[in-house]
Design a protein around this motif. Structure first.
Motif, mmCIF file in Angstrom:
data_model
loop_
_atom_site.group_PDB
_atom_site.id
_atom_site.type_symbol
_atom_site.label_atom_id
_atom_site.label_comp_id
_atom_site.label_asym_id
_atom_site.label_seq_id
_atom_site.Cartn_x
_atom_site.Cartn_y
_atom_site.Cartn_z
ATOM 1 N N THR A 176 -2.977 5.778 8.800
ATOM 2 C CA THR A 176 -2.194 6.535 9.773
ATOM 3 C C THR A 176 -1.877 5.615 10.938
ATOM 4 O O THR A 176 -2.742 4.917 11.449
ATOM 5 C CB THR A 176 -2.980 7.755 10.282
ATOM 6 O OG1 THR A 176 -4.228 7.313 10.789
ATOM 7 C CG2 THR A 176 -3.199 8.756 9.166
ATOM 8 N N THR A 177 -0.664 5.599 11.312
ATOM 9 C CA THR A 177 -0.263 4.691 12.374
ATOM 10 C C THR A 177 -0.218 5.428 13.694
ATOM 11 O O THR A 177 0.134 6.596 13.770
ATOM 12 C CB THR A 177 1.117 4.096 12.084
ATOM 13 O OG1 THR A 177 2.038 5.169 11.985
ATOM 14 C CG2 THR A 177 1.102 3.288 10.806
ATOM 15 N N ALA A 212 0.844 -1.197 0.000
ATOM 16 C CA ALA A 212 0.000 0.000 0.000
ATOM 17 C C ALA A 212 0.882 1.251 0.000
ATOM 18 O O ALA A 212 2.001 1.220 -0.480
ATOM 19 C CB ALA A 212 -0.936 -0.037 1.209
ATOM 20 N N ALA A 213 0.355 2.320 0.522
ATOM 21 C CA ALA A 213 1.092 3.582 0.516
ATOM 22 C C ALA A 213 2.313 3.493 1.427
ATOM 23 O O ALA A 213 2.345 2.681 2.347
ATOM 24 C CB ALA A 213 0.165 4.707 0.984
ATOM 25 N N PRO A 214 3.310 4.323 1.158
ATOM 26 C CA PRO A 214 4.503 4.287 2.010
ATOM 27 C C PRO A 214 4.160 4.564 3.470
ATOM 28 O O PRO A 214 3.236 5.314 3.772
ATOM 29 C CB PRO A 214 5.375 5.417 1.439
ATOM 30 C CG PRO A 214 4.902 5.586 0.037
ATOM 31 C CD PRO A 214 3.430 5.289 0.063
ATOM 32 N N VAL A 215 4.905 3.955 4.371
ATOM 33 C CA VAL A 215 4.711 4.169 5.801
ATOM 34 C C VAL A 215 6.048 4.514 6.442
ATOM 35 O O VAL A 215 7.115 4.181 5.908
ATOM 36 C CB VAL A 215 4.119 2.917 6.502
ATOM 37 C CG1 VAL A 215 2.740 2.589 5.949
ATOM 38 C CG2 VAL A 215 5.053 1.713 6.359
ATOM 39 N N SER A 216 5.984 5.200 7.572
ATOM 40 C CA SER A 216 7.209 5.540 8.294
ATOM 41 C C SER A 216 7.441 4.599 9.478
ATOM 42 O O SER A 216 8.522 4.555 10.049
ATOM 43 C CB SER A 216 7.150 6.988 8.791
ATOM 44 O OG SER A 216 6.023 7.158 9.630
ATOM 45 N N GLN A 217 6.396 3.881 9.844
ATOM 46 C CA GLN A 217 6.546 2.830 10.849
ATOM 47 C C GLN A 217 5.404 1.843 10.636
ATOM 48 O O GLN A 217 4.431 2.162 9.954
ATOM 49 C CB GLN A 217 6.527 3.406 12.261
ATOM 50 C CG GLN A 217 5.347 4.297 12.553
ATOM 51 C CD GLN A 217 5.474 4.949 13.927
ATOM 52 O OE1 GLN A 217 5.546 4.279 14.930
ATOM 53 N NE2 GLN A 217 5.501 6.269 13.974
ATOM 54 N N GLY A 237 11.462 1.025 10.094
ATOM 55 C CA GLY A 237 10.050 1.405 10.063
ATOM 56 C C GLY A 237 9.608 1.981 8.729
ATOM 57 O O GLY A 237 8.442 1.868 8.355
ATOM 58 N N SER A 238 10.517 2.599 8.028
ATOM 59 C CA SER A 238 10.154 3.266 6.778
ATOM 60 C C SER A 238 10.093 2.259 5.632
ATOM 61 O O SER A 238 11.100 1.643 5.281
ATOM 62 C CB SER A 238 11.182 4.363 6.482
ATOM 63 O OG SER A 238 10.823 5.025 5.303
ATOM 64 N N GLY A 276 5.938 -1.534 -1.937
ATOM 65 C CA GLY A 276 6.710 -2.607 -2.545
ATOM 66 C C GLY A 276 7.949 -3.001 -1.767
ATOM 67 O O GLY A 276 8.589 -4.004 -2.076
ATOM 68 N N ALA A 277 8.266 -2.227 -0.737
ATOM 69 C CA ALA A 277 9.465 -2.534 0.047
ATOM 70 C C ALA A 277 9.134 -3.545 1.150
ATOM 71 O O ALA A 277 7.992 -3.675 1.574
ATOM 72 C CB ALA A 277 10.039 -1.262 0.665
ATOM 73 N N SER A 278 10.154 -4.245 1.599
ATOM 74 C CA SER A 278 9.969 -5.307 2.582
ATOM 75 C C SER A 278 10.802 -5.057 3.826
ATOM 76 O O SER A 278 11.843 -4.401 3.772
ATOM 77 C CB SER A 278 10.388 -6.664 1.993
ATOM 78 O OG SER A 278 9.611 -6.975 0.868
#
Ligand code: CA
Length: 377
Positions: A143-144, A58-63, A100-101, A105-107
């Protein structure tokens, strides 16, 4: 159809859908899962480690938080690469500062160790930041509200003895530590080491050798009937079947004999020098209630000794077999409580290695804290 409807709704709402929806070969929008999880357990008779790779679709996350529910009685003992916490059957793995970031597509990869009895079926309800990995990618950016636990390298606010070993410039740890061994000395060694550290660039290395006279500790004064401890330990060789000690405290209520933490039967244990009582008892049922100490990684070990009661944690997990609660429990503290009124009063804390026959290991200690108040990992 659901994904098409969602696509239309997103456009109407003017929300960026980058990474959420891909366009199929026929031009129709098709949904992607919110997350994918690669869960690889490696199990033995009563425990397992799991290597987990989560990919953010999904959308990028920072954590992030990855949650799941165990279908059986699996119980997490410790984690790495994430803060892994369990409540009942539900587990939440929370990212650390460094992983956390995650872009679309990143793992991220993390792991944990757990115990179980009976079946060890894999969980099927993984959710990433609260969104099920079985669902399509979310329609809005998640939103986390994750709060990282901090995992402070040293919690010295209340501790009597507290050291990250960064300030020690000698080859062996200086004040408040004393390096030594009782009765006889041999090939055991203690040194300040810059090759491995939990925090900063230094730790204390212990080259522990088999045989009692090769025992070696670095110790500091510490007094009281209420002692809380927290230390990070990394070691090389799995705990042996034979009895070994890596932490000792002199107990003035027990003729100055040691209260000892270490291993036996390949599992973590407490041992009382004066009568060789063990916690848990060395029965199969007792040993099943204590974990091995994982090798090749930093383990946070903590304990609370409080007027004759004792609790022990590996990471965030309390260890059932390493608990003295005053009520004799078969296979756990029944043998231990055969001594009426056990109430240790300690005068020091020593870390190192003591073998009574077999068992050698190379260990590192870092971010150690001992004092009268609880100390977190
Ligand atoms: Ca350090």
């Amino acid at each position: 159809m659901r994904s098409l409807l969602r696509w239309a709704a997103l456009l109407a709402a003017g929300i960026s859908t980058a990474g959420l929806v891909v366009v199929g070969g026929n031009g129709a929008a098709v949904a992607v899962p919110a997350c994918t999880v690669d869960y690889v357990p490696n199990q033995w008779s009563d425990g397992f480690t799991a290597d987990v790779t989560v990919t953010n679709r999904a959308a990028p996350v920072s954590q992030w938080e990855l949650s799941w529910t165990f279908p059986g009685n699996q119980a997490v003992i410790s984690g790495w690469g994430a803060e892994v916490r369990q409540t009942g059957a539900k587990v939440v793995a929370t990212s650390l500062a460094w992983n956390g970031s995650l872009a679309t597509g990143a793992s991220a990869r993390f792991g944990f160790q757990a115990g179980y009895q009976g079946a060890n079926d894999a969980p099927v309800d993984f959710a990433f930041n609260g969104v099920s990995c079985n669902e399509d990618a979310p329609t809005t950016t998640t939103t986390t509200t994750t709060t990282t636990t901090g995992n402070l390298p040293v919690d010295c606010t209340t501790a009597t003895v507290c050291d990250d070993f960064e300030a020690h410039s000698g080859s062996t740890p200086g004040a408040p530590w004393t390096v030594g061994a009782a009765n006889c000395t041999g090939t055991g060694r203690v040194s300040v080491d810059s090759s491995v550290a939990h925090s900063g660039s230094k730790s204390v290395r212990v080259d522990g050798k088999a045989g009692y006279c090769n025992h070696i500790f670095f110790g500091a004064p510490l007094s009281g009937s209420v002692v809380h401890g927290r230390f990070y330990v990394r070691h090389t060789t799995a705990l042996p079947a034979a009895h070994v000690t890596f932490l000792a405290m002199k107990d003035t209520s027990d003729n100055n004999r040691d209260l000892r933490m270490g291993g036996q039967g390949t599992k973590l244990q407490w041992n009382r020098e004066s009568d060789d009582a063990t916690l848990p008892e060395q029965s199969p049922q007792g040993l099943a209630q204590s974990p091995p100490l994982p090798t090749g990684e930093w383990n946070c070990v903590r304990f609370s000794l409080d007027n004759g009661k004792l609790t022990t944690y590996l990471g965030q997990q309390e260890i059932a077999g390493l608990k003295v609660d005053g009520v004799p429990t078969p296979d756990i503290d029944r043998q231990w409580l055969n001594r009426q009124g056990w109430r240790p009063t300690v005068t020091d804390i020593r870390l190192g290695w003591e073998s009574y026959g077999d068992g050698s290991d190379t260990l590192w200690y870092d971010d150690v804290a001992f004092g009268p108040s609880p100390i977190a990992c």
